[in-house]
Design a protein around this motif. Sequence first.
Motif, PDB file in Angstrom:
ATOM      1  N   GLN A   1      24.827 -35.580  -8.521  1.00  0.00           N
ATOM      2  CA  GLN A   1      25.088 -36.778  -7.891  1.00  0.00           C
ATOM      3  C   GLN A   1      25.598 -36.246  -6.154  1.00  0.00           C
ATOM      4  O   GLN A   1      25.486 -36.849  -4.784  1.00  0.00           O
ATOM      5  CB  GLN A   1      26.430 -36.939  -8.334  1.00  0.00           C
ATOM      6  N   ARG A   2      26.229 -35.190  -5.943  1.00  0.00           N
ATOM      7  CA  ARG A   2      26.621 -34.471  -4.946  1.00  0.00           C
ATOM      8  C   ARG A   2      25.442 -34.003  -3.761  1.00  0.00           C
ATOM      9  O   ARG A   2      25.168 -33.891  -2.945  1.00  0.00           O
ATOM     10  CB  ARG A   2      27.156 -33.570  -4.811  1.00  0.00           C
TER      11      ARG A   2
ATOM     12  N   ALA B   1      23.284 -39.246   2.692  1.00  0.00           N
ATOM     13  CA  ALA B   1      24.171 -39.892   3.304  1.00  0.00           C
ATOM     14  C   ALA B   1      26.113 -39.835   2.617  1.00  0.00           C
ATOM     15  O   ALA B   1      26.876 -40.358   2.146  1.00  0.00           O
ATOM     16  CB  ALA B   1      24.614 -40.971   2.242  1.00  0.00           C
ATOM     17  N   TRP B   2      26.311 -38.179   3.080  1.00  0.00           N
ATOM     18  CA  TRP B   2      27.701 -37.713   2.946  1.00  0.00           C
ATOM     19  C   TRP B   2      28.381 -38.807   3.729  1.00  0.00           C
ATOM     20  O   TRP B   2      29.541 -38.801   3.256  1.00  0.00           O
ATOM     21  CB  TRP B   2      27.994 -36.701   3.623  1.00  0.00           C
ATOM     22  N   GLU B   3      27.999 -39.432   5.249  1.00  0.00           N
ATOM     23  CA  GLU B   3      29.077 -40.382   5.611  1.00  0.00           C
ATOM     24  C   GLU B   3      29.543 -41.364   4.462  1.00  0.00           C
ATOM     25  O   GLU B   3      30.788 -42.129   5.072  1.00  0.00           O
ATOM     26  CB  GLU B   3      28.750 -40.823   6.996  1.00  0.00           C
ATOM     27  N   GLU B   4      29.018 -42.021   4.185  1.00  0.00           N
ATOM     28  CA  GLU B   4      29.136 -43.411   3.091  1.00  0.00           C
ATOM     29  C   GLU B   4      29.642 -42.486   1.256  1.00  0.00           C
ATOM     30  O   GLU B   4      29.844 -44.116   0.713  1.00  0.00           O
ATOM     31  CB  GLU B   4      28.330 -44.106   3.331  1.00  0.00           C
ATOM     32  N   SER B   5      29.663 -41.107   1.497  1.00  0.00           N
ATOM     33  CA  SER B   5      29.683 -40.553   0.281  1.00  0.00           C
ATOM     34  C   SER B   5      31.022 -39.811   0.354  1.00  0.00           C
ATOM     35  O   SER B   5      30.376 -38.300  -0.627  1.00  0.00           O
ATOM     36  CB  SER B   5      28.549 -40.297  -0.383  1.00  0.00           C
TER      37      SER B   5
ATOM     38  N   HIS C   1      33.733 -39.404  -0.727  1.00  0.00           N
ATOM     39  CA  HIS C   1      34.636 -38.826  -1.958  1.00  0.00           C
ATOM     40  C   HIS C   1      34.228 -38.239  -2.558  1.00  0.00           C
ATOM     41  O   HIS C   1      35.000 -38.056  -3.773  1.00  0.00           O
ATOM     42  CB  HIS C   1      35.272 -40.596  -2.234  1.00  0.00           C
ATOM     43  N   PHE C   2      33.158 -37.326  -2.734  1.00  0.00           N
ATOM     44  CA  PHE C   2      32.089 -36.451  -3.703  1.00  0.00           C
ATOM     45  C   PHE C   2      32.638 -35.471  -2.813  1.00  0.00           C
ATOM     46  O   PHE C   2      32.046 -34.545  -3.349  1.00  0.00           O
ATOM     47  CB  PHE C   2      31.008 -36.785  -3.376  1.00  0.00           C
ATOM     48  N   TYR C   3      32.887 -35.109  -1.561  1.00  0.00           N
ATOM     49  CA  TYR C   3      33.447 -34.119  -1.038  1.00  0.00           C
ATOM     50  C   TYR C   3      34.610 -33.466  -0.252  1.00  0.00           C
ATOM     51  O   TYR C   3      35.289 -34.562  -0.005  1.00  0.00           O
ATOM     52  CB  TYR C   3      32.686 -33.910   0.558  1.00  0.00           C
ATOM     53  N   THR C   4      34.887 -32.501  -0.504  1.00  0.00           N
ATOM     54  CA  THR C   4      36.133 -32.115  -0.131  1.00  0.00           C
ATOM     55  C   THR C   4      36.733 -31.715   1.614  1.00  0.00           C
ATOM     56  O   THR C   4      35.483 -32.043   2.169  1.00  0.00           O
ATOM     57  CB  THR C   4      36.707 -30.603  -0.514  1.00  0.00           C
ATOM     58  N   PRO C   5      37.177 -31.953   2.381  1.00  0.00           N
ATOM     59  CA  PRO C   5      37.526 -31.550   3.994  1.00  0.00           C
ATOM     60  C   PRO C   5      37.047 -30.525   4.430  1.00  0.00           C
ATOM     61  O   PRO C   5      36.579 -30.921   5.178  1.00  0.00           O
ATOM     62  CB  PRO C   5      39.421 -32.178   3.834  1.00  0.00           C
ATOM     63  N   LYS C   6      37.013 -29.506   3.471  1.00  0.00           N
ATOM     64  CA  LYS C   6      36.567 -28.512   3.927  1.00  0.00           C
ATOM     65  C   LYS C   6      34.568 -28.763   4.552  1.00  0.00           C
ATOM     66  O   LYS C   6      34.159 -28.690   5.111  1.00  0.00           O
ATOM     67  CB  LYS C   6      36.737 -27.075   3.576  1.00  0.00           C
ATOM     68  N   GLU C   7      34.588 -29.067   2.556  1.00  0.00           N
ATOM     69  CA  GLU C   7      32.780 -29.308   2.684  1.00  0.00           C
ATOM     70  C   GLU C   7      32.098 -30.426   3.909  1.00  0.00           C
ATOM     71  O   GLU C   7      31.344 -30.138   4.799  1.00  0.00           O
ATOM     72  CB  GLU C   7      32.332 -30.284   1.631  1.00  0.00           C
ATOM     73  N   ILE C   8      33.143 -31.130   3.919  1.00  0.00           N
ATOM     74  CA  ILE C   8      33.065 -32.235   5.016  1.00  0.00           C
ATOM     75  C   ILE C   8      32.831 -32.053   6.223  1.00  0.00           C
ATOM     76  O   ILE C   8      32.283 -32.158   7.289  1.00  0.00           O
ATOM     77  CB  ILE C   8      34.020 -33.464   5.111  1.00  0.00           C
ATOM     78  N   ALA C   9      33.917 -30.508   6.750  1.00  0.00           N
ATOM     79  CA  ALA C   9      33.738 -30.205   7.988  1.00  0.00           C
ATOM     80  C   ALA C   9      32.731 -29.040   8.275  1.00  0.00           C
ATOM     81  O   ALA C   9      31.807 -29.380   9.409  1.00  0.00           O
ATOM     82  CB  ALA C   9      34.625 -29.226   8.374  1.00  0.00           C
ATOM     83  N   ALA C  10      31.877 -28.863   6.671  1.00  0.00           N
ATOM     84  CA  ALA C  10      30.940 -27.641   7.175  1.00  0.00           C
ATOM     85  C   ALA C  10      29.857 -28.521   7.234  1.00  0.00           C
ATOM     86  O   ALA C  10      29.089 -28.336   7.995  1.00  0.00           O
ATOM     87  CB  ALA C  10      30.870 -26.725   6.171  1.00  0.00           C
ATOM     88  N   ILE C  11      29.244 -29.347   6.398  1.00  0.00           N
ATOM     89  CA  ILE C  11      28.205 -30.967   6.953  1.00  0.00           C
ATOM     90  C   ILE C  11      28.806 -31.313   8.184  1.00  0.00           C
ATOM     91  O   ILE C  11      27.098 -31.338   8.554  1.00  0.00           O
ATOM     92  CB  ILE C  11      28.678 -31.377   5.903  1.00  0.00           C
ATOM     93  N   GLU C  12      29.508 -31.678   9.015  1.00  0.00           N
ATOM     94  CA  GLU C  12      29.716 -32.391  10.321  1.00  0.00           C
ATOM     95  C   GLU C  12      28.589 -30.925  10.643  1.00  0.00           C
ATOM     96  O   GLU C  12      28.208 -31.565  12.425  1.00  0.00           O
ATOM     97  CB  GLU C  12      30.559 -32.817  10.237  1.00  0.00           C
ATOM     98  N   LEU C  13      29.257 -30.120  11.134  1.00  0.00           N
ATOM     99  CA  LEU C  13      29.074 -29.026  11.408  1.00  0.00           C
ATOM    100  C   LEU C  13      27.770 -28.524  11.632  1.00  0.00           C
ATOM    101  O   LEU C  13      26.867 -28.059  12.225  1.00  0.00           O
ATOM    102  CB  LEU C  13      29.790 -27.401  11.637  1.00  0.00           C
ATOM    103  N   THR C  14      27.013 -28.371  10.742  1.00  0.00           N
ATOM    104  CA  THR C  14      25.436 -28.090  10.158  1.00  0.00           C
ATOM    105  C   THR C  14      24.968 -29.007  11.622  1.00  0.00           C
ATOM    106  O   THR C  14      23.496 -29.071  11.740  1.00  0.00           O
ATOM    107  CB  THR C  14      25.719 -28.165   8.410  1.00  0.00           C
TER     108      THR C  14
END
Length: 169
Positions: free
Chosen positions: A82-83, A89-93, A95-108
């Motif tokens: 699922q993750r 589509a992480w921006e709409e999802s 809630h599947f990720y931690t704030p730290k993971e979101i920060a890493a994905i955004e930076l990516t």
Amino acid sequence: MTTNENSTSISEYCPEHTPRMVWSEHAPEVYKAMARLEAASRRGVDPVIAELVKIRSSQLNHCAFCLDMHTKDALAAGESVQRIVQLSAWEESRHFYTPKEIAAIELTEAVTVLTDGFVPDEVYDRAAKHFGEEELAHLIAAIITINAWNRFAVSTRMLPGHYTPGDFR
């Protein structure tokens, strides 16, 4: 006639493309240097975040070979389907990720796409809130490294579908 795990006839699929070259055979010192860079950058990054970064960058770069490799590695390491599926589509999802993971994905995304010609301060600042300087430096190195791998694979048309987790560790 061969069938896949979903009982679809393989003969119904398009044929595999032919790789342009096996670049690692023609530039073995470059390949070895990339492998050392990969190992060095990976040392300072959480393995779960590292795989999310590799998958997201590979999605953005349309690198089928690296997507095949890193989704298989992530699944083998216990990541959920699922993750992985929701990562595009992480921006709409979120809630599947931690704030730290979101920060890493955004930076990516910011480092991979460089749409504005630079990494926006707000993206960097969000990442810096979740990662210490050493960890952030390694994360940036990991993002840059997967982008380089993507470019080698895409430009030489490396063939996805034949990777087994752990082949290149």
